[in-house]
Motif scaffolding. Structure first.
Motif, short mmCIF file in Angstrom:
data_model
loop_
_atom_site.label_atom_id
_atom_site.label_comp_id
_atom_site.label_asym_id
_atom_site.label_seq_id
_atom_site.Cartn_x
_atom_site.Cartn_y
_atom_site.Cartn_z
N PRO A 279 0.81 -1.22 0.00
CA PRO A 279 0.00 0.00 0.00
C PRO A 279 0.85 1.27 0.00
O PRO A 279 1.94 1.29 0.55
CB PRO A 279 -0.76 -0.10 1.33
N GLU A 280 0.29 2.29 -0.61
CA GLU A 280 0.91 3.62 -0.49
C GLU A 280 0.26 4.28 0.73
O GLU A 280 -0.97 4.30 0.84
CB GLU A 280 0.63 4.44 -1.76
N PRO A 281 1.06 4.81 1.66
CA PRO A 281 0.44 5.38 2.87
C PRO A 281 -0.15 6.77 2.62
O PRO A 281 0.30 7.75 3.20
CB PRO A 281 1.60 5.41 3.88
N LYS B 253 -9.26 -7.27 -0.60
CA LYS B 253 -9.13 -8.36 -1.56
C LYS B 253 -7.65 -8.60 -1.86
O LYS B 253 -7.18 -9.74 -1.85
CB LYS B 253 -9.88 -8.02 -2.86
N ALA B 254 -6.90 -7.50 -2.11
CA ALA B 254 -5.48 -7.66 -2.43
C ALA B 254 -4.73 -8.29 -1.26
O ALA B 254 -3.84 -9.12 -1.46
CB ALA B 254 -4.88 -6.30 -2.79
N ILE B 255 -5.10 -7.93 -0.04
CA ILE B 255 -4.46 -8.50 1.16
C ILE B 255 -4.76 -9.99 1.24
O ILE B 255 -3.86 -10.82 1.45
CB ILE B 255 -4.96 -7.78 2.43
N ARG C 23 -9.46 -6.10 -10.37
CA ARG C 23 -9.79 -5.27 -9.21
C ARG C 23 -11.17 -5.62 -8.71
O ARG C 23 -12.02 -6.06 -9.48
CB ARG C 23 -9.87 -3.80 -9.65
N LEU C 24 -11.38 -5.36 -7.46
CA LEU C 24 -12.71 -5.50 -6.91
C LEU C 24 -13.47 -4.20 -7.13
O LEU C 24 -12.97 -3.11 -6.81
CB LEU C 24 -12.61 -5.78 -5.41
N ASN C 25 -14.65 -4.31 -7.69
CA ASN C 25 -15.59 -3.18 -7.75
C ASN C 25 -16.84 -3.64 -7.03
O ASN C 25 -17.17 -4.82 -7.03
CB ASN C 25 -15.95 -2.84 -9.20
P1 ATP Z 1 -6.88 3.38 -5.18
O1 ATP Z 1 -6.97 2.93 -6.60
O2 ATP Z 1 -8.07 3.16 -4.36
O3 ATP Z 1 -6.35 4.76 -5.03
P2 ATP Z 1 -4.37 2.30 -4.97
O4 ATP Z 1 -4.23 1.22 -5.96
O5 ATP Z 1 -3.76 3.59 -5.31
O6 ATP Z 1 -5.84 2.43 -4.52
P3 ATP Z 1 -2.38 1.29 -3.29
O7 ATP Z 1 -2.07 1.67 -1.90
O8 ATP Z 1 -1.42 1.64 -4.34
O9 ATP Z 1 -3.77 1.90 -3.59
O10 ATP Z 1 -2.78 -0.23 -3.39
C1 ATP Z 1 -2.11 -1.29 -2.74
C2 ATP Z 1 -2.47 -2.58 -3.42
O11 ATP Z 1 -3.88 -2.77 -3.37
C3 ATP Z 1 -2.08 -2.60 -4.88
O12 ATP Z 1 -1.39 -3.82 -5.11
C4 ATP Z 1 -3.37 -2.58 -5.63
O13 ATP Z 1 -3.28 -3.39 -6.77
C5 ATP Z 1 -4.37 -3.16 -4.63
N1 ATP Z 1 -5.72 -2.65 -4.84
C6 ATP Z 1 -6.13 -1.36 -4.74
N2 ATP Z 1 -7.43 -1.25 -5.05
C7 ATP Z 1 -7.87 -2.50 -5.34
C8 ATP Z 1 -9.14 -3.07 -5.72
N3 ATP Z 1 -10.22 -2.32 -5.88
N4 ATP Z 1 -9.21 -4.41 -5.93
C9 ATP Z 1 -8.13 -5.18 -5.76
N5 ATP Z 1 -6.91 -4.72 -5.41
C10 ATP Z 1 -6.77 -3.41 -5.20
#
Ligand code: ATP
Ligand code: MG
Length: 563
Positions: free
Chosen positions: A41-43, A53-55, A268-270
């Motif tokens: 994650p980006e903080p 889901k990704a976790i 991605r999850l929507n």
């Molecule tokens: P957002 O798109 O909500 O701004 P992000 O992708 O910028 O989220 P990150 O902190 O970069 O947020 O994401 C961390 C991990 O979570 C990445 O590997 C990304 O692929 C995954 N991730 C983020 N949103 C989803 C999603 N809707 N479904 C599945 N995985 C996701």
């Protein structure tokens, strides 16, 4: 009683998903010795259901293959990142039930190594410092069917780029005046391969490295390289990174890396009637459209948790969604089902009346109180009961009485009969109204012989059973009914997605009455209010009545959709 089958994430699956197929092959062919994943994650905000889901995917595969999973903060954009997010994200991952143990990393821990990698690329003739302006660089990039143009700085001698890059680091140049670019192909079909930027100057304070650096790697420069430095074998990410994969591979192939990690993307999850994007969630929070990151209507993990979602419910939802490459949108009622199924097993049953109508049972004395045994949780093998007191004045739900009731209405009507849950059968004898014609009270009699579910032989069976509380023994409460935050199926696709906010997503009921024991329910406790749904105790003003949020109704919305 609804079913109590095992959660889906523990049910055995017979088919392999596409990531398992890939991992199995890498293990079988010896490319991978140990499965090692990461969640990156980006903080810059709080985690939402998409991140859950990704976790579940990354930590889940690590668990499944007895491998390892790192938690890595991808903190390469100092202007947006903060320590409070780092802490909240760790809390959320732990809450979901995953443990990175000692494998906590920050991309910023590797800034020195990444700088060294950049120098390595320059020395190998694979990167150059470019001081074209931003506009010019964009114009030279070309378009989908138009090749780009080489920068005049592209063929700078290696030594010149290397010196310039050192001076970038030393802070000799202004923000935006130059960048480090990969030297790939300005006519490449994938626009991301047209000499992408690897490093830029950014004059901001970093949440961990302070002012140590004024140049920062881009996502592409940092991500795969951190994966490699952390010995990640499979870098699992969402589909929007698919077109970054060629660059991911290009970089790891040109750097001194022993066993290059592999990127595999999943969809991605929507979620219907929701937005799952940190940027949009920030807008909702900062624009005051919701009450903060933990607003129980938000799909943030903090919001879901406040609403009454347990980690098991969230994980079971993620398991149901599964891992595929097909982009799809999960229905909100799947999420609600997961909560319902989970709370059905754990939530105690209590009675509460949200919109009270007073009944006087004229056959009971003013100070009489009859103790009835109420079941605490039908799913509980011990079948514990508690005492509820029936008094002369009780409250029922206003909607449980109808003056002109249709034939199939099995609750109370004038001269009709209904059973009070855990109590006796009442007969409605009189309807009292005020001057405006509004019903203010019902006068009923009770049948002494019908306590504890007993019926009287020869009498017609009473079909309706309604919930109730004693007027004098109940306590006041504020109850919030929550509806989806957005009205459309897919608000994120609308230009004016904010305009789609549901104005009635939170309805506050101030006159609710509860069984007295609910006054002691701790904040966060979820209880089933019989016939009404699952409600979670929320924090409330110290001098105010307790507040309960409706987490989910009892009715399964999927049945409405014919599923
Ligand atoms: P957002 O798109 O909500 O701004 P992000 O992708 O910028 O989220 P990150 O902190 O970069 O947020 O994401 C961390 C991990 O979570 C990445 O590997 C990304 O692929 C995954 N991730 C983020 N949103 C989803 C999603 N809707 N479904 C599945 N995985 C996701
Ligand atoms: Mg992202």
């Amino acid at each position: 009683m609804s079913d109590s089958s095992e959660p889906e994430d523990s049910a055995p699956r017979t088919s392999r998903n596409f990531i398992e197929v890939e991992i199995d092959r890498d293990l079988a062919e010896g490319r991978t010795q140990q499965v090692h994943t990461r969640f990156p994650p980006e903080p810059n905000g709080y985690l939402h259901l998409g991140h859950a889901k990704a976790i579940c995917v990354s930590f889940g595969f690590a668990e499944q293959y007895q491998g390892l999973c790192n938690l890595r903060f991808d903190d390469t954009n100092p202007s947006k990142e903060e320590d409070r997010y780092v802490k909240a994200i760790q809390d959320d991952v732990r809450w979901l039930g995953f443990d990175w143990q000692e494998r906590l990393y920050f991309a910023s821990d590797f800034f020195e190594e990444l700088y060294g990698f950049a120098q390595h690329l320059i020395e190998g003739g694979h990167a150059y410092v470019d001081d074209l302006g931003v506009e010019e660089m964009r114009a030279q990039r070309g378009g989908p069917n138009v090749a780009g143009t080489n920068s005049p700085n592209r063929d700078r001698p290696t030594q010149v780029s290397s010196d310039l890059f050192g001076r970038m680091r030393a802070g000799e140049f202004e923000e935006g005046s130059c960048v480090l670019r990969a030297k790939i192909d300005m006519a490449h079909q994938n626009l991301l391969m047209r000499d992408p930027v690897l490093y830029r100057i950014q004059d901001s304070e970093h949440h961990r490295t302070g002012r140590d650096w004024c140049i920062y790697p881009t996502y592409d420069m940092a991500h795969g390289q951190c994966d490699a430095l952390e010995k990640v074998s499979h870098s699992l990410c969402s589909l929007e990174f698919e077109n970054h994969r060629p660059l991911y591979e290009w970089l790891v192939q040109r750097l001194p890396i022993d066993s290059p990690p592999r990127q595999i993307e999943f969809s991605r999850l929507n979620l219907t009637q929701s937005v799952l994007s940190k940027r949009k969630l920030v807008e909702l929070v900062e624009g005051g459209h919701v009450d903060g990151w933990d607003d129980p209507r938000l799909p943030t993990l903090q919001g879901l948790r406040r609403r009454g979602y347990t980690p098991e419910a969230v994980r079971s939802f993620c398991a149901r969604v599964g891992v595929t490459k097909v982009s799809s949108t999960a229905e909100l009622f799947w999420l609600e089902d997961a909560l319902r199924e989970d709370q059905n097993k754990r939530a105690p049953r209590r009675m509460a009346v949200l919109d009270p109508l007073r009944i006087t049972i004229r056959t009971l004395e003013e100070d009489q109180s009859v103790v009835c045994a109420a079941v605490n949780n039908p799913e509980d093998p011990d079948g514990d009961t508690r005492d509820v007191e029936l008094t002369r004045h009780v409250l029922i739900e206003r909607s449980d009485f109808l003056e002109d009731a249709p034939r199939k209405f099995f609750r109370l009507r004038p001269e009709g009969r209904v059973r009070l849950r855990y109590g006796p059968i009442l007969t409605c004898e009189e309807v009292i109204k005020d001057e405006s014609g509004e019903i203010t009270e019902l006068i009923c009699s009770h049948d002494e012989r019908t306590f504890a579910g007993a019926s009287v032989e020869g009498e017609k069976r009473v079909k309706g059973i309604i919930h109730w509380v004693s007027a004098s023994k109940s306590i006041a409460a504020e109850v919030h009914l929550l509806e989806p935050l957005f009205m459309s199926e897919n608000p994120a696709s609308l230009d004016d997605w904010m305009g789609d906010l549901n104005p009635d997503s939170r309805q506050v009921l101030e006159g609710a009455r509860l069984e007295p024991c609910l006054g002691d329910a701790p904040v966060g406790q979820t209880v089933q209010f019989e016939r009404l749904g699952y409600f979670t105790r929320d924090c409330s003003a110290s001098d105010g009545p307790p507040v309960f949020l409706r987490a989910v109704t009892l009715r399964d919305r999927s049945s409405k959709k014919g599923k």
